[in-house]
Design an enzyme around this catalytic site. Structure first.
Site, short mmCIF file in Angstrom:
data_model
loop_
_atom_site.label_atom_id
_atom_site.label_comp_id
_atom_site.label_asym_id
_atom_site.label_seq_id
_atom_site.Cartn_x
_atom_site.Cartn_y
_atom_site.Cartn_z
N HIS A 177 -9.93 -5.31 -2.52
CA HIS A 177 -11.31 -5.45 -1.74
C HIS A 177 -12.76 -4.70 -2.09
O HIS A 177 -12.77 -3.69 -1.97
CB HIS A 177 -11.07 -4.60 -0.23
CG HIS A 177 -10.00 -5.05 0.28
ND1 HIS A 177 -10.12 -6.42 1.02
CD2 HIS A 177 -8.68 -4.83 0.49
CE1 HIS A 177 -8.97 -7.28 2.12
NE2 HIS A 177 -7.92 -6.38 1.27
N GLU A 237 -6.13 -10.46 -2.42
CA GLU A 237 -6.94 -10.27 -0.87
C GLU A 237 -8.22 -9.88 -1.08
O GLU A 237 -9.80 -9.78 -0.51
CB GLU A 237 -6.49 -8.51 0.34
CG GLU A 237 -4.87 -8.85 0.12
CD GLU A 237 -4.56 -8.20 0.76
OE1 GLU A 237 -5.67 -7.11 1.81
OE2 GLU A 237 -3.40 -7.88 0.58
N GLU A 239 1.04 -0.99 -0.03
CA GLU A 239 -0.06 -0.44 -0.48
C GLU A 239 0.82 0.95 -0.52
O GLU A 239 0.74 2.48 1.14
CB GLU A 239 -0.69 -0.11 1.85
CG GLU A 239 -1.97 -1.33 1.05
CD GLU A 239 -3.19 -1.26 2.29
OE1 GLU A 239 -2.79 -0.32 3.00
OE2 GLU A 239 -3.78 -1.58 1.67
N ASP A 277 -12.83 -9.91 -1.37
CA ASP A 277 -13.98 -9.95 -1.01
C ASP A 277 -14.63 -8.90 -1.34
O ASP A 277 -14.11 -8.38 -1.94
CB ASP A 277 -13.56 -9.88 0.81
CG ASP A 277 -12.75 -8.50 1.06
OD1 ASP A 277 -12.97 -7.73 0.65
OD2 ASP A 277 -12.33 -8.34 2.58
N ASN A 282 1.40 -4.09 -3.08
CA ASN A 282 0.66 -5.08 -3.13
C ASN A 282 0.17 -3.81 -2.79
O ASN A 282 0.37 -3.10 -2.25
CB ASN A 282 1.04 -6.12 -1.80
CG ASN A 282 -0.89 -6.86 -1.75
OD1 ASN A 282 -0.94 -7.14 -2.51
ND2 ASN A 282 -1.55 -6.60 -0.74
C1 XIL Z 1 -6.41 -6.24 8.06
C2 XIL Z 1 -6.78 -7.37 8.43
O1 XIL Z 1 -7.40 -8.84 8.42
C3 XIL Z 1 -6.64 -7.41 9.88
O2 XIL Z 1 -7.28 -8.40 11.04
C4 XIL Z 1 -6.44 -5.88 10.91
O3 XIL Z 1 -6.88 -6.13 11.95
C5 XIL Z 1 -5.76 -5.28 9.24
O4 XIL Z 1 -4.74 -5.73 8.49
N1 XIL Z 1 -4.70 -4.30 2.95
C6 XIL Z 1 -3.99 -5.70 3.47
C7 XIL Z 1 -4.12 -6.65 5.20
O5 XIL Z 1 -2.93 -5.45 3.00
O6 XIL Z 1 -3.48 -6.34 5.30
C8 XIL Z 1 -5.19 -6.24 5.77
O7 XIL Z 1 -5.46 -6.92 6.61
C9 XIL Z 1 -6.52 -5.46 5.04
C10 XIL Z 1 -6.15 -3.94 3.90
#
Ligand code: XIL
Length: 579
Positions: A258, A286, A179, A288, A222
């Protein structure tokens, strides 16, 4: 749109009692996974069910890909969760266990226990591991931020070398930098950026350092909100070009994905392909797809379409090695704790049972088309009700629609058909007796609609389609103005004005935004604020819950910051983006 990247939310994201509930249902849930996956296989091969893969991992492997899942240490003690994670997937991403605050909580003091536990789980289920992550502004222990610039450089290199060496040979790919960008495509000016005097500098150094420690691991950058084309994705693209031109051993780009239901960017595949054309791997890291909870059946259907489309985009790109879902099930998902009122974002429900998205994704992996959203029918009861899909619809806020007639027929004569609809845009309704949809839309947005037609015997059929309402002059029926009213070293006050630009009164509101900097709200007035990392939700006070059309209301707060007090620029009202 923003995702929370805040630290320290791992422990509190599950509701008390969730583990007990999961335990009780363990046997049942696993049995159901097997039953439903077999049904999906039968759908694909039409009678040769035995040959069709019935798990995500088998389907992915048959297509030359992996299917991954984020697993947290808390999941390892839950038999239902580990059954699903151990049978459905063949790649594991530690949810939090390889992040800096866990691995090196104090300078030079490494703690690999939690990460090792995840690697052991993966290995014992014949699954590989994506390492996540080495350099990130979030979940970063305070000691790093208190170092001088040159100390940050050596601390970053020592952290990478220590962690990558420990896991050498055990990690398929590392998210080396996580990020790095702001929403507008500028670099986040975090400690690493500041220490190295630029984004490409610290990112190139991080990747070279990781490569020296494990030359066989693939090395990724990422990020989120880079899935479709746009300024943030363009910034990632030019960073990738710059690093490759400098000979930095960058292997791939992770597209976090996401998503919000119904909002998969249409440019996803083309955008990923342009990175692949640079010679990079492109992975969905990731996935969802969240929705308001409780989930409506039309949103669950839309999620099935969304997730299948994401998987199909990966399958269409030779350099996409696989897809990873973030969290095992809706019971473990980080979404409800991060986006209040949202959830149901994974392919398994809170009882670890497969959802429509699971079947759609399995079918996509198996080369079948997504279940048709056009004409469908049901043989519930003796009769078959066939509903003709009216196709995608559009409209404008404030303009009456011409009227959309939904047509249906019954296999039996003499039946009275009753029409109902879910998910219609606000202001529209369906006539139960005739199937005519009419009215004047009041809110802009994209609405997945399902029309159900039922006959006298209870037999029913459905048609699902999307209704897009534009207008109101903005993407939502709201406008938010953020004004910094004062600022001093380490502190600030701000005033936020929320205007209802729609034609309906708003009763009860939550304004959402993400601080680009490291601001922390210390006290607020005229709203109750909740802050998770950089993400803020401000809910109305009892006395300012209602905002009439055209009216506005204001709230304010005082906060602190360490290095960056940049104003937020994107806002939502009750989950809908504002102008
Ligand atoms: C999130 C986890 O799922 C949580 O448990 C934690 O509190 C915060 O991080 N982007 C990412 C992940 O790269 O590492 C994040 O994971 C979600 C957003």
């Amino acid at each position: 749109m923003d995702v929370d990247t805040g630290a320290g939310r791992g422990a509190d994201r599950r509701k008390p009692g969730a583990a007990d509930r999961r335990g009780l249902r363990a046997g049942l849930a696993v049995a159901t996974v097997a039953a439903i996956t077999t049904a999906a296989g039968a759908f694909v091969l039409g009678g040769q069910a035995a040959a069709a893969p019935t798990t995500l991992r088998a389907g992915a492997e048959a297509a030359g890909r992996y299917f991954g899942v984020a697993v947290g240490q808390g999941d390892l003690g839950n038999g239902t969760a580990t059954n699903v994670a151990g049978s459905q997937f063949d790649m594991v991403t530690p949810e939090n266990e390889m992040k800096w605050d866990t691995v090196e909580p104090n300078n030079g003091q490494f703690n690999f226990g939690p990460g090792d536990a995840i690697v052991n789980f993966a290995t014992s289920h014949n699954e590989r591991v994506r390492g996540h992550n080495l350099v990130w502004h979030s979940q970063l222990p305070g000691w790093v931020s208190s170092l001088s610039g040159s100390q940050v450089k050596s601390a970053m290199e020592a952290h990478i070398t220590g962690e990558v060496s420990h896991y050498k040979g055990k990690i398929y790919a590392w998210d080396v930098v996580n990020e790095p960008f702001n929403e507008d495509g500028s670099f986040r000016q975090d400690v690493f950026y500041n220490a190295f005097g630029g984004g490409a500098q610290y990112i190139g150094d991080a990747i070279r350092t990781a490569h020296a420690a494990d030359p066989d691991a693939k090395l990724y950058i990422n990020d989120y909100n880079i899935e479709g084309t746009g300024s943030k994705s363009n910034a990632m693209y030019s960073l990738a070009q710059t690093l490759l031109a400098q000979g930095v051993p960058l292997s791939g780009i992770g597209f976090e994905s996401h998503f919000i239901v119904g909002q998969i960017p249409s440019s996803l595949q083309a955008n990923m392909q342009r990175f692949a054309n640079l010679g990079l791997d492109v992975a969905i890291t990731e996935l969802d797809d969240r929705m308001p909870t409780p989930a409506s059946s039309s949103n669950l259907q839309q999620q099935a379409t969304d997730d299948a489309n994401v998987v199909k985009a990966c399958l269409a790109i030779a350099r996409c090695p696989g897809v990873t879902q973030w969290n095992i099930s809706d019971a473990d998902s980080w979404v409800p704790g991060t986006f209040p009122g949202q959830g149901a974002a994974t392919m398994f429900d809170t009882n670890y049972q497969p959802k429509p998205a699971f079947t759609a994704v399995l079918n996509a992996l198996n080369g079948a088309s997504v279940p048709p959203s056009s004409t469908s029918s049901s043989s519930q009861g003796a009769n078959t009700v066939t509903v003709t899909n009216p196709g995608s619809q559009s409209g404008t806020v404030g303009t009456a629609i011409a009227g959309v007639q939904v047509l249906a027929s019954d296999s039996a004569s003499g039946q009275t058909l009753t029409y109902s609809a879910s998910g219609l845009p606000a202001g529209l309704s369906i006539s139960g007796g005739s199937g005519l949809i009419s009215g004047t839309p009041t809110t802009a947005g994209t609405f997945p609609v399902t029309v159900t037609v039922t006959d006298t015997t209870g037999a029913s059929g459905t048609a699902a389609f999307t209704w897009t309402i534009s207008g109101g002059g903005s993407s939502g029926a709201c406008h938010v103005q953020y004004d910094k009213t004062s600022e001093w070293p380490g502190g600030f006050t701000a005033n936020v004005t929320v205007t209802n630009t729609g034609t309906n009164a708003i009763t009860g509101w939550t304004t959402g935004f993400t601080f680009p900097g490291d601001q922390k709200i210390t006290n607020a007035w005229n709203a109750t604020t909740t802050q998770t990392g950089q993400t803020v939700a401000a809910a109305n006070a009892p006395y300012n819950a209602t905002i009439a059309p055209g009216a506005n209301t204001s709230f304010g707060f005082q906060g602190t910051y360490a290095t960056n007090d940049t104003n937020p620029t994107a806002f939502t009202l009750n989950g809908t983006p504002c102008s």
